[in-house]
Design a protein around this motif. Structure first.
Motif, PDB file in Angstrom:
ATOM      1  N   SER A 126      39.909  51.758  46.336  1.00 38.38           N
ATOM      2  CA  SER A 126      38.462  51.519  46.462  1.00 38.38           C
ATOM      3  C   SER A 126      38.113  50.083  46.079  1.00 38.38           C
ATOM      4  O   SER A 126      37.283  49.438  46.728  1.00 38.38           O
ATOM      5  CB  SER A 126      37.706  52.507  45.570  1.00 38.38           C
ATOM      6  OG  SER A 126      38.094  52.353  44.207  1.00 38.38           O
ATOM      7  N   THR A 127      38.773  49.554  45.052  1.00 36.02           N
ATOM      8  CA  THR A 127      38.519  48.166  44.658  1.00 36.02           C
ATOM      9  C   THR A 127      38.990  47.204  45.739  1.00 36.02           C
ATOM     10  O   THR A 127      38.323  46.189  46.032  1.00 36.02           O
ATOM     11  CB  THR A 127      39.241  47.860  43.338  1.00 36.02           C
ATOM     12  OG1 THR A 127      38.851  48.816  42.350  1.00 36.02           O
ATOM     13  CG2 THR A 127      38.920  46.474  42.849  1.00 36.02           C
ATOM     14  N   VAL A 128      40.128  47.500  46.366  1.00 36.67           N
ATOM     15  CA  VAL A 128      40.622  46.661  47.463  1.00 36.67           C
ATOM     16  C   VAL A 128      39.618  46.656  48.612  1.00 36.67           C
ATOM     17  O   VAL A 128      39.326  45.608  49.208  1.00 36.67           O
ATOM     18  CB  VAL A 128      41.996  47.162  47.932  1.00 36.67           C
ATOM     19  CG1 VAL A 128      42.446  46.407  49.180  1.00 36.67           C
ATOM     20  CG2 VAL A 128      43.027  47.001  46.820  1.00 36.67           C
ATOM     21  N   GLY A 129      39.083  47.822  48.929  1.00 42.82           N
ATOM     22  CA  GLY A 129      38.082  47.897  50.000  1.00 42.82           C
ATOM     23  C   GLY A 129      36.819  47.122  49.667  1.00 42.82           C
ATOM     24  O   GLY A 129      36.220  46.477  50.548  1.00 42.82           O
ATOM     25  N   ASP A 130      36.396  47.159  48.412  1.00 43.83           N
ATOM     26  CA  ASP A 130      35.203  46.404  48.018  1.00 43.83           C
ATOM     27  C   ASP A 130      35.421  44.901  48.171  1.00 43.83           C
ATOM     28  O   ASP A 130      34.524  44.163  48.616  1.00 43.83           O
ATOM     29  CB  ASP A 130      34.841  46.737  46.577  1.00 43.83           C
ATOM     30  CG  ASP A 130      34.417  48.190  46.406  1.00 43.83           C
ATOM     31  OD1 ASP A 130      34.024  48.812  47.426  1.00 43.83           O
ATOM     32  OD2 ASP A 130      34.489  48.700  45.264  1.00 43.83           O
ATOM     33  N   VAL A 131      36.610  44.425  47.796  1.00 35.43           N
ATOM     34  CA  VAL A 131      36.895  42.994  47.941  1.00 35.43           C
ATOM     35  C   VAL A 131      36.892  42.596  49.414  1.00 35.43           C
ATOM     36  O   VAL A 131      36.348  41.541  49.793  1.00 35.43           O
ATOM     37  CB  VAL A 131      38.241  42.652  47.276  1.00 35.43           C
ATOM     38  CG1 VAL A 131      38.613  41.189  47.541  1.00 35.43           C
ATOM     39  CG2 VAL A 131      38.188  42.917  45.787  1.00 35.43           C
ATOM     40  N   LEU A 132      37.466  43.412  50.263  1.00 33.19           N
ATOM     41  CA  LEU A 132      37.477  43.107  51.696  1.00 33.19           C
ATOM     42  C   LEU A 132      36.071  43.078  52.278  1.00 33.19           C
ATOM     43  O   LEU A 132      35.735  42.194  53.093  1.00 33.19           O
ATOM     44  CB  LEU A 132      38.328  44.139  52.438  1.00 33.19           C
ATOM     45  CG  LEU A 132      39.845  43.941  52.379  1.00 33.19           C
ATOM     46  CD1 LEU A 132      40.554  45.120  53.027  1.00 33.19           C
ATOM     47  CD2 LEU A 132      40.248  42.634  53.062  1.00 33.19           C
ATOM     48  N   SER A 133      35.251  44.003  51.887  1.00 38.74           N
ATOM     49  CA  SER A 133      33.877  44.034  52.407  1.00 38.74           C
ATOM     50  C   SER A 133      33.068  42.847  51.910  1.00 38.74           C
ATOM     51  O   SER A 133      32.205  42.317  52.641  1.00 38.74           O
ATOM     52  CB  SER A 133      33.195  45.350  51.995  1.00 38.74           C
ATOM     53  OG  SER A 133      33.149  45.458  50.581  1.00 38.74           O
ATOM     54  N   ASP A 134      33.321  42.401  50.698  1.00 36.92           N
ATOM     55  CA  ASP A 134      32.587  41.239  50.183  1.00 36.92           C
ATOM     56  C   ASP A 134      33.017  39.948  50.861  1.00 36.92           C
ATOM     57  O   ASP A 134      32.214  38.998  50.942  1.00 36.92           O
ATOM     58  CB  ASP A 134      32.803  41.119  48.676  1.00 36.92           C
ATOM     59  CG  ASP A 134      32.178  42.273  47.897  1.00 36.92           C
ATOM     60  OD1 ASP A 134      31.275  42.938  48.461  1.00 36.92           O
ATOM     61  OD2 ASP A 134      32.603  42.521  46.747  1.00 36.92           O
ATOM     62  N   LEU A 135      34.243  39.876  51.351  1.00 38.55           N
ATOM     63  CA  LEU A 135      34.695  38.656  52.027  1.00 38.55           C
ATOM     64  C   LEU A 135      34.072  38.485  53.406  1.00 38.55           C
ATOM     65  O   LEU A 135      33.988  37.352  53.910  1.00 38.55           O
ATOM     66  CB  LEU A 135      36.226  38.675  52.153  1.00 38.55           C
ATOM     67  CG  LEU A 135      37.012  38.520  50.843  1.00 38.55           C
ATOM     68  CD1 LEU A 135      38.509  38.647  51.101  1.00 38.55           C
ATOM     69  CD2 LEU A 135      36.705  37.182  50.182  1.00 38.55           C
ATOM     70  N   ARG A 136      33.685  39.564  54.065  1.00 36.49           N
ATOM     71  CA  ARG A 136      33.064  39.520  55.402  1.00 36.49           C
ATOM     72  C   ARG A 136      33.930  38.728  56.390  1.00 36.49           C
ATOM     73  O   ARG A 136      33.484  37.758  57.009  1.00 36.49           O
ATOM     74  CB  ARG A 136      31.667  38.907  55.325  1.00 36.49           C
ATOM     75  CG  ARG A 136      30.723  39.663  54.394  1.00 36.49           C
ATOM     76  CD  ARG A 136      29.371  39.001  54.319  1.00 36.49           C
ATOM     77  NE  ARG A 136      28.499  39.668  53.378  1.00 36.49           N
ATOM     78  CZ  ARG A 136      27.740  40.731  53.667  1.00 36.49           C
ATOM     79  NH1 ARG A 136      27.779  41.254  54.891  1.00 36.49           N
ATOM     80  NH2 ARG A 136      26.970  41.265  52.743  1.00 36.49           N
ATOM     81  N   LEU A 137      35.166  39.139  56.527  1.00 33.88           N
ATOM     82  CA  LEU A 137      36.100  38.453  57.410  1.00 33.88           C
ATOM     83  C   LEU A 137      36.020  39.037  58.812  1.00 33.88           C
ATOM     84  O   LEU A 137      35.716  40.217  59.001  1.00 33.88           O
ATOM     85  CB  LEU A 137      37.529  38.596  56.870  1.00 33.88           C
ATOM     86  CG  LEU A 137      37.790  38.008  55.475  1.00 33.88           C
ATOM     87  CD1 LEU A 137      39.216  38.330  55.044  1.00 33.88           C
ATOM     88  CD2 LEU A 137      37.546  36.501  55.451  1.00 33.88           C
ATOM     89  N   ASP A 138      36.351  38.172  59.790  1.00 30.31           N
ATOM     90  CA  ASP A 138      36.459  38.677  61.155  1.00 30.31           C
ATOM     91  C   ASP A 138      37.840  39.307  61.351  1.00 30.31           C
ATOM     92  O   ASP A 138      38.656  39.372  60.431  1.00 30.31           O
ATOM     93  CB  ASP A 138      36.227  37.547  62.163  1.00 30.31           C
ATOM     94  CG  ASP A 138      37.131  36.343  61.896  1.00 30.31           C
ATOM     95  OD1 ASP A 138      38.113  36.485  61.110  1.00 30.31           O
ATOM     96  OD2 ASP A 138      36.876  35.262  62.456  1.00 30.31           O
TER      97      ASP A 138
END
Length: 536
Positions: A236-248
């Motif tokens: 869940s923490t990994v997913g939160d970091v990915l969502s905060d980065l807003r990468l394409d």
């Protein structure tokens, strides 16, 4: 001469096309690249193939990501060719070559790239290289030269970088070649030569090396399982970091590949956590089984899998026991192939098992640790010396335990030592009793002499009583009848009665002791007449 059925004979047991194909393949495999000039040529070609293949694993995804990123930008500032030098430097970093940037010199080795390079050499050794000594060394030299050429072409020309490129390339080549040429399904003369050299080593050394490799493999397996558990818990923490980065999409794929290159590093750090010392990801942080001290970390999704502060303490403090279990497995493997062993060899084997596992763990930690960036990221990893010492002690203790329990030679030595100790204890007790009884024979002789003397005195007393008995009876008769009994010659006693008128008579009996001359006392007639007159 009968040459058997022709290839085009319809009665032949094998179809024509299949037979020709098999014959052609056999001829091709038997000749191979060595037909161009010798077995060493196969080593050169196999090493070139390994360099190109491992470099493509890093460069091709980088080019694809660069093209995708340029397509999404309205104004392209750099072409896809700019990604090739960057990817090449990352490939060199996987071989231990420091990556010099404008803000920091990165020294941490992405073990995922290293593993890809070793696997490329392994595949080339299996498919292309002839298993001979000339091919082996030519392949190792060619791969080292290829690594140096890549370093020069990317501008990594400092003395430290060139030295690291040469040593790193040689290490990767040796590991991949040994893995591919010595463990093949059909070992050649190189494997036979290696077996002869190994047979010259003492049996204790071979057993220790076998056990060390097994223990290191068990520790690596435990580290991988713990890493998987961390990822599952922190997903869940990994997913939160990915969502905060807003990468394409392209950036997400690029970041995912980069994290795959660092995933083995996280597995090595998990091994330091199991062993007890723990690791750091940035200055002021500590991740260990007893305590977790976290701090702000870079926005990298993989770091979200690190243990939370609540994971410190509790059951986790018993994690080093697992390293001891790995030592038990290594000791059992080292012992089960040896029928006879001196009892003290168990200590040597356990020491070799622990030392080998500790060296392997310390080497991996040294590669996975280092500088990962500027600022706080200058301190990432753990101390390889301390970690290696901890693993060596824990694995060695586990190996020694299983060897002491399972080896009959140790049991026999312990039983012999116990019997010897009991024998010495008995001898010591006997000596103490002998010292306490010094002079007792003389005392016993004196006691016996005294007892004999007492017996002689008692016998003399009994004899004297027997001699005086007749005299006593004569005196009693004289007193009763008034007439004295005549005394016999040689009687040892006399008796006399004195009577006074008007008074009771008084009788006195005495016993005379024989004279020294042996003469006896006898009564005369005058004495008898005198007694008669006295009585009247």
């Amino acid at each position: 001469m009968n040459r058997g059925p022709r290839s085009d004979d319809p009665t032949s047991g094998r179809p024509v096309g299949v037979r020709r194909t098999l014959e052609q393949d056999t001829t091709t495999r038997s000749d191979g690249p060595s037909s161009l000039g010798g077995p060493w040529v196969s080593g050169v070609l196999g090493a070139i193939q390994a360099v190109v293949f491992s470099l493509a694993v890093v460069v091709v995804p980088a080019i694809a990501m660069a093209v995708a990123a340029n397509a999404q930008l309205s104004a392209s500032t750099s072409g896809w060719t700019a990604a090739v030098p960057v990817a090449s430097r990352l490939w060199l970093l996987g071989h231990g070559v420091p990556l010099v940037t404008g803000i920091a010199t990165v020294t941490i080795v992405p073990l995922g790239i290293t593993a890809a390079a070793v696997f490329a050499v392994f595949v080339s050794a299996r498919r292309t290289i002839v298993p001979t000594r000339s091919a082996f060394w030519s392949a190792a030299a060619t791969y080292t030269v290829g690594t140096l050429l890549v370093a020069v072409s990317t501008g990594s020309t400092s003395g430290l970088q060139l030295t690291s490129a040469a040593l790193g390339g040689l290490a990767v080549a040796l590991v991949g070649l040994c893995w591919g040429l010595l463990t093949g399904p059909e070992p050649g003369p190189l494997a036979d030569r290696a077996a002869v050299l190994a047979a010259r080593l003492p049996q204790v050394v071979r057993d220790g090396a076998r056990g060390a490799a097994t223990a290191a493999a068990v520790v690596a397996l435990l580290s991988g399982l713990l890493t998987l558990l961390w990822v599952m818990i922190g997903w869940s923490t990994v997913g939160d970091v990915l969502s905060d980065l807003r990468l394409d999409a392209a950036s997400s794929i690029s970041l995912g590949i980069a994290q795959l290159a660092l995933l083995p590093n996280l597995a090595v750090f998990a091994g330091t956590w199991i062993a007890g010392p723990g690791f750091a990801v940035g200055s002021g942080t500590h991740f260990g089984p007893d305590l977790v001290t976290s701090a702000p970390l870079p926005a990298i999704p993989l770091l979200g899998a690190l243990p939370a502060p609540s994971a410190g303490g509790g059951v986790g403090v018993w994690a080093p026991v697992l390293v001891g279990v790995a030592g038990v497995v290594g000791g059992w493997v080292a012992s089960r192939r040896t029928e006879h062993m001196l009892w003290w060899h168990t200590v040597v084997v356990a020491g070799l098992v622990g030392t080998g596992a500790g060296v392997a763990a310390g080497t991996m930690v040294a590669l996975a640790s280092g500088v990962a960036g500027p600022g706080r990221l200058a301190d990432v990893g753990a101390s390889p010396v301390y970690l290696g010492a901890c693993v060596a002690a824990q694995v060695g203790a586990g190996a020694l335990l299983v060897l002491l329990v399972t080896r009959a030679e140790v049991h026999a030595a312990l039983a012999s030592a116990w019997r010897s100790m009991r024998s010495r204890r008995r001898e010591g007790a006997g000596g103490e009793r002998a010292a306490a009884g010094d002079g007792s024979p003389d005392k016993a002789g004196a006691d016996k002499a005294g007892a004999d003397k007492a017996g002689a005195d008692k016998a003399g007393a009994d004899k004297a009583g027997a001699c005086t008995a007749p005299a006593d009876s004569s005196a009693a008769a004289e007193t009763a009848g008034g007439t004295p009994a005549p005394s016999r010659a040689g009687a040892p006693s006399t008796s006399g009665t004195v009577s006074e008128p008007g008074s009771a008579s008084k009788t006195t009996a005495t016993s005379s002791v024989p004279k020294a001359s042996g003469a006896s006392t006898t009564a005369t007639p005058s004495d008898d007449a005198q007694r008669a007159s006295d009585d009247v």
